[in-house]
Design an enzyme around this catalytic site. Structure first.
Site, PDB file in Angstrom:
ATOM      1  CG  ASP A 133      -9.916  -0.407   5.023  1.00 48.37           C
ATOM      2  OD1 ASP A 133      -9.411  -1.030   3.910  1.00 48.37           O
ATOM      3  OD2 ASP A 133      -9.210  -0.674   5.825  1.00 48.37           O
ATOM      4  CD  GLN A 169      -3.186  -4.808   6.291  1.00 41.70           C
ATOM      5  OE1 GLN A 169      -3.606  -3.496   5.699  1.00 41.70           O
ATOM      6  NE2 GLN A 169      -3.707  -5.735   5.946  1.00 41.70           N
ATOM      7  CE  LYS A 192      -3.714  -2.406   1.949  1.00 42.78           C
ATOM      8  NZ  LYS A 192      -4.463  -2.881   3.503  1.00 42.78           N
TER       9      LYS A 192
HETATM   10  N1  GUN Z   1      -6.600  -7.290   5.921  1.00 39.82           N
HETATM   11  C1  GUN Z   1      -6.885  -7.980   4.887  1.00 39.82           C
HETATM   12  N2  GUN Z   1      -7.372  -7.291   3.966  1.00 39.82           N
HETATM   13  C2  GUN Z   1      -7.723  -6.117   4.550  1.00 39.82           C
HETATM   14  C3  GUN Z   1      -8.309  -4.712   3.742  1.00 39.82           C
HETATM   15  O1  GUN Z   1      -8.618  -4.661   2.835  1.00 39.82           O
HETATM   16  N3  GUN Z   1      -8.140  -3.805   4.838  1.00 39.82           N
HETATM   17  C4  GUN Z   1      -7.480  -3.852   5.968  1.00 39.82           C
HETATM   18  N4  GUN Z   1      -7.601  -2.843   6.744  1.00 39.82           N
HETATM   19  N5  GUN Z   1      -7.125  -5.005   6.641  1.00 39.82           N
HETATM   20  C5  GUN Z   1      -7.134  -6.019   5.810  1.00 39.82           C
END
Ligand code: GUN
Length: 301
Positions: free
Chosen positions: A136, A113, A69
């Site tokens: 998100d 996350q 990211k």
């Molecule tokens: N953990 C696995 N996929 C994701 C996601 O799309 N966003 C976040 N914040 N955590 C994750």
């Protein structure tokens, strides 16, 4: 007669071109050439959009996702800020960090996350993210807006799947879509996106009695199980569109999805490869959600 092999829903290629567009949108915004910042209710802030990522603990998979990211942000001109907490962090400490970011004008998007350690109340942390910075799309207001077909920030993976399907001319309107997996962050919003697109939805989960029966009905199958072998690709209906969201490791440590890719290629009409299908789209949708949160318009395509 040999059926042609399935066509690829190439998330890597679509992501690359969308990231070029995102970079262009940010450049135009910085030059004052975009329309979004001319809206009277939004004061133009001619600085790069900012994304804050909160990472807890030392789970290697989460560290890789967060790194990807950050690199994608750098590639497109989004400033990224990382906050790393130890596994022993409390809910209160994370809530406080989120509150600070909510009040930080240089931050347009906040991402925590997941998963979080078991002592942390995940929902309490997600709920305190400012609804306009919830890139998100996981907090109750944004999920509620998706339920109500209202404008909001949409969860990245399902949004990425729909972008990939539409880019390849696949409308799911009237199709029978089967989603395997009912998690808050993937399966449920995926089903809502498909419903919004006009599909008829079946959602399967761990209490589903006859998974094979449902998978055999699927004109579009979306799997988000996270474990190879639960869904048998031999059950696929010939010509189905197959979206494999999982990122698993096989016995040799190679990335793979929920489904046997060889069988999928023989039976499906379209499929997402793993890696190179849904994964890059998820990150690209995060970038898109971040520039939207910053009030930056994408160039018309
Ligand atoms: N953990 C696995 N996929 C994701 C996601 O799309 N966003 C976040 N914040 N955590 C994750």
């Amino acid at each position: 007669m040999n059926r042609a092999v399935a066509q690829v829903l190439d998330g890597r290629a679509l992501s690359a071109s969308m990231r070029d567009d995102i970079k262009l949108a940010i450049d135009r915004h910085l030059q004052g050439a975009d329309q979004a910042s001319a809206l009277p209710e939004r004061l133009p802030r001619r600085s790069a959009p900012g994304l804050a990522v909160i990472l807890v603990g030392d789970d290697p998979a989460s560290a890789v996702y967060v790194r990807n990211k950050r690199l994608a942000c750098e590639q497109t001109g989004i400033r990224s800020k990382s906050l790393h907490f130890p596994t022993s962090v409390t809910t209160a400490e994370l809530v406080q960090a989120v509150h600070q970011l909510n009040h930080d004008d240089s931050i347009d998007g906040i991402l925590v996350q997941l998963p979080l350690p078991s002592q942390v109340c995940e929902q309490a942390v997600l709920e305190c993210i400012d609804v306009g910075k919830d890139v998100d799309g996981f907090n109750a207001m944004n999920i509620g807006r998706l339920v109500l077909r209202d404008r909001g920030i949409r969860p990245c993976t399902p949004r990425g799947v729909m972008a990939l399907l539409h880019h390849h001319g696949i409308s799911t309107r009237g199709m029978h879509a089967v989603v395997v997996g009912a998690s808050n962050i993937v399966g449920r919003p995926m089903a809502l996106e498909l419903l919004l697109d006009g599909a008829t939805i079946t959602v399967c989960h761990r209490f589903t009695r006859d998974l094979e029966h449902h998978v055999r009905q699927a004109e579009i199958l979306v799997t988000a199980v996270g474990k190879t072998g639960i869904v048998d690709a031999n059950w696929l209906r010939a010509g189905a569109v197959v979206v494999d969201i999982a990122m698993n490791r096989d016995a040799d440590g190679q990335l793979c999805g929920d489904l046997d890719a060889e069988i999928v290629r023989r039976k499906a009409s379209w499929y997402t490869p793993v890696p190179g299908g849904v994964g890059p789209m998820t990150v690209t949708m995060l970038l898109l959600n971040t520039i939207q949160a910053a009030g930056i318009a994408m160039p018309a395509t």
